[in-house]
Enzyme design. Structure first.
Site: not given
Ligand code: TRP
Length: 336
Positions: A116, A198, A201
């Site tokens: 992140k 993966k 979103k």
């Protein structure tokens, strides 16, 4: 363990953006059956979500939508405690205490933090680094025995265990050391465009992701465009045929058929047939959930009441744990 002898389960999803089919198949879908056996707390973790910049009005909307989705996916407010994290102040309060026994080096090593931080270079805030300690606080506040989490959260759960043990060693036995509850079906749903990543979103390629809110035409279109491989055989082989295996996994989980049965079904048929059948199976799962979610969202009073009662139940447990923790670390009890 709870006073009624049941094991405690805690899990949560962040109310950020749209929930994906991966979130559903990998997490929320598996929560419902746990309610019969365990004392379950299911949380909308809004405190976590602001570690990445959010639009306030959207965060509010997403929070209610996710709560409604939990119910639409079969989480019963009578059986489980369904609540919003920021409604229970002890999450942030316990986090502070846990922060003082967590080392910066431990947080620096967390894979998700590093990812992140790389993605949000202009906003590497303290909350982002502290995220796993807040997650530990969520779990430890309720004397949680079992935490259903995907593979990507294993490292965070491991840290929660370390923190629990460290506190217990330093201040005497207080916390239950939680275990991960690995999903038997091991479903990790991958991107439709890149089977090595993966289904996420935050993916920029929107063809890569099926959202729970997608209508049937959108689901069919995205699956039609899903990448496959240069062969034609529908066979489950994650190593050599990751994209087709991912489609088979989605098909199997949505249709309720085993992977082996699905392989048989598609013998001699091409990828087109697999994609079409998968779209149908996905839509059959999504449509009733969407309808139920809309019905719940339309009844705001009901939803607000569920969250109010959930927060009350959660807080009564969290309050006891935090009081115990404060006593153990040497804070003078507040006289009421
Ligand atoms: N970090 C989890 C995720 O991104 C969400 C989460 C927050 C969570 N607190 C939790 C999951 C406690 C399990 C238990 O998926």
């Amino acid at each position: 363990m709870n006073s009624n002898g049941k094991k405690v389960v805690f899990s949560g999803v962040q109310p950020t953006g749209k929930i994906t089919l991966g979130n559903y198949l990998g997490a929320i879908k598996n929560w419902q059956p746990l309610q019969e056996e365990y004392d379950c707390l299911y949380c909308v973790v809004d405190l976590h979500s602001i570690t990445v910049a959010q639009v306030p009005a959207e965060l509010r909307k997403n929070t209610m939508e996710l709560a409604a989705l939990y119910i639409a996916c079969g989480i019963s407010p009578d059986k489980s405690t369904l609540f919003v994290q920021s409604h229970v102040p002890q999450h942030a309060e316990l986090q502070w205490v846990l922060d003082t026994i967590t080392y910066v080096g431990e947080l620096n090593r967390m894979t998700q933090y590093k990812d992140k931080a790389r993605k949000h270079k202009d906003n590497i805030n303290m909350g982002l680094m502290n995220y796993p300690v807040l997650m530990a606080s969520d779990i430890l506040l309720y004397m949680t025995d079992l935490v259903p989490v995907g593979k990507d959260q294993k490292q965070h759960l491991e840290l929660a265990r370390t923190i629990a043990q460290r506190f217990n060693n330093r201040y005497s036995d207080t916390f239950v050391v939680p275990e991960g509850l690995v999903n038997k079906h091991g479903a990790k749903i991958m991107s439709l465009q890149d089977p090595s990543a993966k289904m996420s979103k935050s993916d920029e390629n929107e063809n890569a992701v099926i959202y729970l809110t997608d209508d049937s035409a959108t689901v069919a279109r995205k699956l039609k465009r899903a990448v496959t491989d240069s062969e034609t055989e529908v066979r489950y082989d994650v190593k050599n045929k990751p994209a087709v295996s991912n489609l088979l996994t989605i098909y199997s989980l949505c249709s309720g058929q085993s992977i082996a049965a699905a392989e048989k079904q598609f013998v001699g048929m091409g990828y087109g047939a697999l994609k079409e059948a998968t779209a149908q199976a996905v839509n059959q799962v999504l449509q009733p959930i969407q309808a139920e979610q809309q019905r719940i969202l339309a009844d705001k009073g009901y939803l607000e009441n569920v969250l109010k009662e959930g927060a009350q139940r959660a807080e009564s447990i969290a309050y006891k744990t935090l009081s115990k923790v404060y006593r153990k670390v040497g804070f003078v009890p507040r006289i009421r």
